[in-house]
Write an enzyme that holds these catalytic residues in place. Structure first.
Site, PDB file in Angstrom:
ATOM      1  CG  MET A 102       4.385 -35.456  -8.383  1.00 25.07           C
ATOM      2  SD  MET A 102       3.671 -35.219  -6.333  1.00 25.07           S
ATOM      3  CE  MET A 102       4.874 -34.315  -5.459  1.00 25.07           C
ATOM      4  N   GLY A 189       0.556 -29.628  -7.556  1.00 18.57           N
ATOM      5  CA  GLY A 189       1.137 -29.152  -8.265  1.00 18.57           C
ATOM      6  C   GLY A 189       2.889 -28.859  -6.840  1.00 18.57           C
ATOM      7  CB  SER A 190       4.665 -30.674  -5.090  1.00 14.66           C
ATOM      8  OG  SER A 190       3.058 -31.919  -4.692  1.00 14.66           O
ATOM      9  NE  ARG A 191      12.607 -31.296  -6.338  1.00 15.41           N
ATOM     10  CZ  ARG A 191      13.329 -30.416  -6.732  1.00 15.41           C
ATOM     11  NH1 ARG A 191      13.762 -28.977  -7.283  1.00 15.41           N
ATOM     12  NH2 ARG A 191      15.503 -30.672  -6.280  1.00 15.41           N
TER      13      ARG A 191
END
Length: 232
Positions: A102, A189-191
């Site tokens: 993301m 912002g990440s995963r």
């Protein structure tokens, strides 16, 4: 359709987790604008971006126990067989892992990929390296859920990234989730990694954009076999 319905369908609501940030950004814009007027407009743009980041859109989730639904908006960054993290307690055998990255413009609400009961919720401290890197799955700060779904135990891991410094998970062990139900979010912002039990065939390809709560990322019991894709 009434004017109210038109506005409601046009303007995506902001999740309550975002209210403090939106207010802080707006107040900063006012103060900066008082010091130097052009800074107000820059601050206002950042305020609008912050509201956009914390948007919480409604999604139409397929209700089928043979389907695994994307838990997040973003880009499919990895599809491979790997050993799940030890804290998931899913054994040492490789499992199909689908990773979704993301960026700061994606909606960051996280949703359950299947219906089921949360067996475990485990938080682990770690680093904040770029979430697109494969080593982020092992090195970064993360929060993991193990869901006992219709096709077995499944792991969903929220992973903090280079910018993301806060993982939020409001669901707890023992809680029942429906497919597509919201369980958390990550700032900024990440995963997400999804570890799937045997029998799941991926239905997305690397580089594909997924929509949280709607895109089918894997399927059980299908005779179609693995998906084949090409860039065009």
């Amino acid at each position: 359709m009434s004017l109210f319905d038109t506005i409601r369908n046009t303007i995506v609501p902001v999740h309550k987790e975002g209210y403090p940030f939106v207010i802080a950004f707006f107040l900063a814009a006012v103060v900066l604008g008082w010091l130097f007027k052009p800074l107000f407009w820059i601050g206002l743009i950042l305020t609008l971006w912050c509201a956009y980041f914390f948007r919480d859109p409604e999604r139409a989730t397929p209700q089928d126990d043979d389907l695994v639904i994307s838990p997040a908006d973003g880009r499919v960054s990895s599809i491979q067989m790997v050993t799940p993290p030890e804290e998931l307690q899913l054994g040492a055998e490789p499992m199909l892992r689908v990773s979704i990255f993301m960026n700061v413009f994606d909606a960051h609400i996280n949703r359950a990929p299947v219906r089921g009961r949360i067996l475990r919720s485990v938080y682990r401290e770690g680093q904040f390296v770029n979430a697109e890197l494969d080593k982020a799955s092992a090195d970064n700060e993360r929060n993991s859920l193990v869901i006992d779904g219709p096709r077995g135990e499944l792991g969903v891991v929220q992973i903090a990234g280079l910018v993301a410094r806060r993982i939020v998970c409001w669901s707890e062990s023992g809680q029942l989730l429906d497919a597509g139900e919201r369980f958390g979010l990550i700032r900024f912002g990440s995963r997400l990694d999804i570890y799937l039990p045997a029998g799941a065939e991926p239905r997305v390809s690397i580089g594909q954009r997924s929509v949280g709560g709607e895109t089918v990322i894997a399927e059980y019991g299908s005779s179609k076999g693995p998906i084949i894709s090409r860039r065009s």
